[in-house]
Design a protein around this motif. Structure first.
Motif, PDB file in Angstrom:
ATOM      1  N   GLY A 158     -26.272 -55.815  17.694  1.00 34.13           N
ATOM      2  CA  GLY A 158     -26.829 -57.004  17.067  1.00 34.13           C
ATOM      3  C   GLY A 158     -25.998 -58.232  17.380  1.00 34.13           C
ATOM      4  N   LEU A 159     -26.679 -59.362  17.522  1.00 32.82           N
ATOM      5  CA  LEU A 159     -25.975 -60.622  17.803  1.00 32.82           C
ATOM      6  C   LEU A 159     -26.213 -61.625  16.692  1.00 32.82           C
ATOM      7  N   PHE A 160     -25.148 -62.292  16.270  1.00 33.79           N
ATOM      8  CA  PHE A 160     -25.262 -63.506  15.472  1.00 33.79           C
ATOM      9  C   PHE A 160     -25.107 -64.641  16.477  1.00 33.79           C
ATOM     10  N   VAL A 161     -26.139 -65.454  16.655  1.00 34.72           N
ATOM     11  CA  VAL A 161     -26.049 -66.546  17.634  1.00 34.72           C
ATOM     12  C   VAL A 161     -25.996 -67.873  16.903  1.00 34.72           C
ATOM     13  N   ASP A 162     -24.933 -68.625  17.153  1.00 31.87           N
ATOM     14  CA  ASP A 162     -24.805 -69.977  16.606  1.00 31.87           C
ATOM     15  C   ASP A 162     -25.908 -70.847  17.215  1.00 31.87           C
ATOM     16  N   MET A 163     -26.377 -71.833  16.460  1.00 33.53           N
ATOM     17  CA  MET A 163     -27.484 -72.654  16.949  1.00 33.53           C
ATOM     18  C   MET A 163     -26.995 -73.900  17.710  1.00 33.53           C
ATOM     19  N   ASP A 164     -26.362 -74.829  16.990  1.00 36.15           N
ATOM     20  CA  ASP A 164     -26.024 -76.120  17.600  1.00 36.15           C
ATOM     21  C   ASP A 164     -24.928 -76.008  18.655  1.00 36.15           C
ATOM     22  N   ASN A 165     -25.275 -76.467  19.843  1.00 38.40           N
ATOM     23  CA  ASN A 165     -24.381 -76.478  21.009  1.00 38.40           C
ATOM     24  C   ASN A 165     -24.095 -75.093  21.595  1.00 38.40           C
ATOM     25  N   THR A 166     -24.792 -74.062  21.060  1.00 36.54           N
ATOM     26  CA  THR A 166     -24.712 -72.735  21.669  1.00 36.54           C
ATOM     27  C   THR A 166     -26.102 -72.365  22.203  1.00 36.54           C
TER      28      THR A 166
ATOM     29  N   SER B 287     -33.865 -55.425  25.495  1.00 39.79           N
ATOM     30  CA  SER B 287     -32.863 -54.382  25.721  1.00 39.79           C
ATOM     31  C   SER B 287     -32.464 -53.684  24.419  1.00 39.79           C
ATOM     32  N   GLY B 288     -33.144 -54.044  23.332  1.00 36.73           N
ATOM     33  CA  GLY B 288     -32.893 -53.381  22.053  1.00 36.73           C
ATOM     34  C   GLY B 288     -31.808 -54.024  21.212  1.00 36.73           C
ATOM     35  N   ILE B 289     -31.357 -55.205  21.622  1.00 34.23           N
ATOM     36  CA  ILE B 289     -30.312 -55.908  20.859  1.00 34.23           C
ATOM     37  C   ILE B 289     -30.982 -56.908  19.915  1.00 34.23           C
ATOM     38  N   LYS B 290     -30.711 -56.729  18.617  1.00 30.54           N
ATOM     39  CA  LYS B 290     -31.325 -57.610  17.617  1.00 30.54           C
ATOM     40  C   LYS B 290     -30.541 -58.924  17.524  1.00 30.54           C
ATOM     41  N   ILE B 291     -31.251 -59.990  17.180  1.00 25.98           N
ATOM     42  CA  ILE B 291     -30.618 -61.313  17.101  1.00 25.98           C
ATOM     43  C   ILE B 291     -30.920 -61.977  15.763  1.00 25.98           C
ATOM     44  N   CYS B 292     -29.902 -62.570  15.168  1.00 28.36           N
ATOM     45  CA  CYS B 292     -30.092 -63.456  14.023  1.00 28.36           C
ATOM     46  C   CYS B 292     -29.305 -64.732  14.297  1.00 28.36           C
ATOM     47  N   VAL B 293     -29.979 -65.860  14.250  1.00 28.24           N
ATOM     48  CA  VAL B 293     -29.299 -67.148  14.444  1.00 28.24           C
ATOM     49  C   VAL B 293     -28.590 -67.500  13.140  1.00 28.24           C
ATOM     50  N   ILE B 294     -27.350 -67.929  13.261  1.00 26.55           N
ATOM     51  CA  ILE B 294     -26.544 -68.236  12.074  1.00 26.55           C
ATOM     52  C   ILE B 294     -25.927 -69.626  12.270  1.00 26.55           C
ATOM     53  N   THR B 295     -26.319 -70.557  11.405  1.00 31.38           N
ATOM     54  CA  THR B 295     -25.935 -71.947  11.636  1.00 31.38           C
ATOM     55  C   THR B 295     -25.480 -72.645  10.360  1.00 31.38           C
ATOM     56  N   ASN B 296     -24.578 -73.572  10.523  1.00 27.80           N
ATOM     57  CA  ASN B 296     -24.140 -74.391   9.393  1.00 27.80           C
ATOM     58  C   ASN B 296     -25.094 -75.559   9.146  1.00 27.80           C
ATOM     59  N   SER B 297     -26.059 -75.762  10.049  1.00 27.66           N
ATOM     60  CA  SER B 297     -27.048 -76.810   9.827  1.00 27.66           C
ATOM     61  C   SER B 297     -27.933 -76.452   8.638  1.00 27.66           C
TER      62      SER B 297
ATOM     63  N   SER C 209     -27.544 -73.170   6.740  1.00 30.38           N
ATOM     64  CA  SER C 209     -26.489 -73.455   5.745  1.00 30.38           C
ATOM     65  C   SER C 209     -25.549 -72.263   5.544  1.00 30.38           C
ATOM     66  N   ALA C 210     -25.044 -71.729   6.653  1.00 30.47           N
ATOM     67  CA  ALA C 210     -24.249 -70.492   6.596  1.00 30.47           C
ATOM     68  C   ALA C 210     -22.831 -70.717   6.072  1.00 30.47           C
ATOM     69  N   PHE C 211     -22.359 -71.936   6.092  1.00 25.10           N
ATOM     70  CA  PHE C 211     -21.005 -72.271   5.652  1.00 25.10           C
ATOM     71  C   PHE C 211     -19.923 -71.465   6.373  1.00 25.10           C
ATOM     72  N   LYS C 212     -20.132 -71.251   7.684  1.00 27.97           N
ATOM     73  CA  LYS C 212     -19.049 -70.650   8.478  1.00 27.97           C
ATOM     74  C   LYS C 212     -17.833 -71.585   8.382  1.00 27.97           C
ATOM     75  N   PRO C 213     -16.616 -71.141   8.259  1.00 27.37           N
ATOM     76  CA  PRO C 213     -16.147 -69.763   8.466  1.00 27.37           C
ATOM     77  C   PRO C 213     -16.200 -68.858   7.238  1.00 27.37           C
ATOM     78  N   PHE C 214     -16.785 -69.302   6.134  1.00 26.48           N
ATOM     79  CA  PHE C 214     -16.880 -68.416   4.967  1.00 26.48           C
ATOM     80  C   PHE C 214     -17.859 -67.277   5.273  1.00 26.48           C
ATOM     81  N   PRO C 215     -17.669 -66.126   4.646  1.00 26.55           N
ATOM     82  CA  PRO C 215     -18.468 -64.959   5.038  1.00 26.55           C
ATOM     83  C   PRO C 215     -19.878 -64.876   4.453  1.00 26.55           C
ATOM     84  N   PHE C 216     -20.250 -65.785   3.540  1.00 31.47           N
ATOM     85  CA  PHE C 216     -21.558 -65.668   2.878  1.00 31.47           C
ATOM     86  C   PHE C 216     -22.732 -65.576   3.859  1.00 31.47           C
ATOM     87  N   GLY C 217     -22.746 -66.469   4.838  1.00 28.40           N
ATOM     88  CA  GLY C 217     -23.846 -66.490   5.815  1.00 28.40           C
ATOM     89  C   GLY C 217     -23.845 -65.244   6.692  1.00 28.40           C
ATOM     90  N   PHE C 218     -22.652 -64.763   7.029  1.00 27.95           N
ATOM     91  CA  PHE C 218     -22.534 -63.538   7.824  1.00 27.95           C
ATOM     92  C   PHE C 218     -23.152 -62.367   7.063  1.00 27.95           C
TER      93      PHE C 218
END
Ligand SMILES: [Mg+2]
Length: 166
Positions: free
Chosen positions: A26-34, A57-67, A86-95
């Protein structure tokens, strides 16, 4: 555990095979500038093809952004992708919210992002793999300038210098 900085310039250089080889499901993909420049709302065809190739290829994706929701809903509306605004990275809530959507153990998750202070630090705190790519747009939001300042001090990563050297 993958912890990579500067090996890949953009997401397009990262292959499904690389992820599978490293036991990433699984991938967490940042949105802005990634995934797209922070000042645009349309994800490029190339980036969407990359997303599709990963998913095929069977890899799941969730976009995770502070926007916030407003911008994130606009960018994500036709992609069919899972996302956490509104993931508030680097805090773990959004993760934690993103992991609940993917339903994959964190040892099989890799975050791909462009910032040390939010993406890399957040992944370290949460406990998943990460890959840091170069930011897509040289123009950045004001808050990012603050993060870049700390990146230079704490990680010795100078995006400005890198850009000037090219
Ligand atoms: Mg970013």
């Amino acid at each position: 555990m993958i912890r990579i900085q500067s090996q890949f310039k953009t997401i397009l250089e990262i292959t499904p095979e690389f992820m599978i080889k490293n036991n990433i499901k699984g991938l967490f993909v940042d949105m802005d500038n990634t995934l797209l420049p922070w000042d645009q709302t349309l994800i490029s065809d190339q980036s969407m093809q990359w997303v599709n190739a990963m998913q095929e290829s069977g890899i799941k994706i969730c976009v995770i952004t502070n926007s916030g929701s407003k911008r994130t809903d606009e960018v994500m509306k036709n992609t069919g992708l899972l996302y956490v605004p509104s993931a508030f990275k680097p805090f773990p809530f959004g993760f934690i919210r993103a992991q609940a959507k993917l339903k994959i153990k964190k040892q099989h998750i890799c975050l791909i992002g462009d910032q040390m202070m939010t993406d890399a630090l957040g992944s370290k705190i949460y406990g998943c793999s990460y890959i840091i790519v170069d930011p897509l747009s040289p123009k950045e939001q004001k808050i990012t300038y603050v993060n870049r300042f700390f990146e230079r001090i704490l990680f010795g990563r100078d995006i400005r210098k890198k850009t000037d050297d090219k």
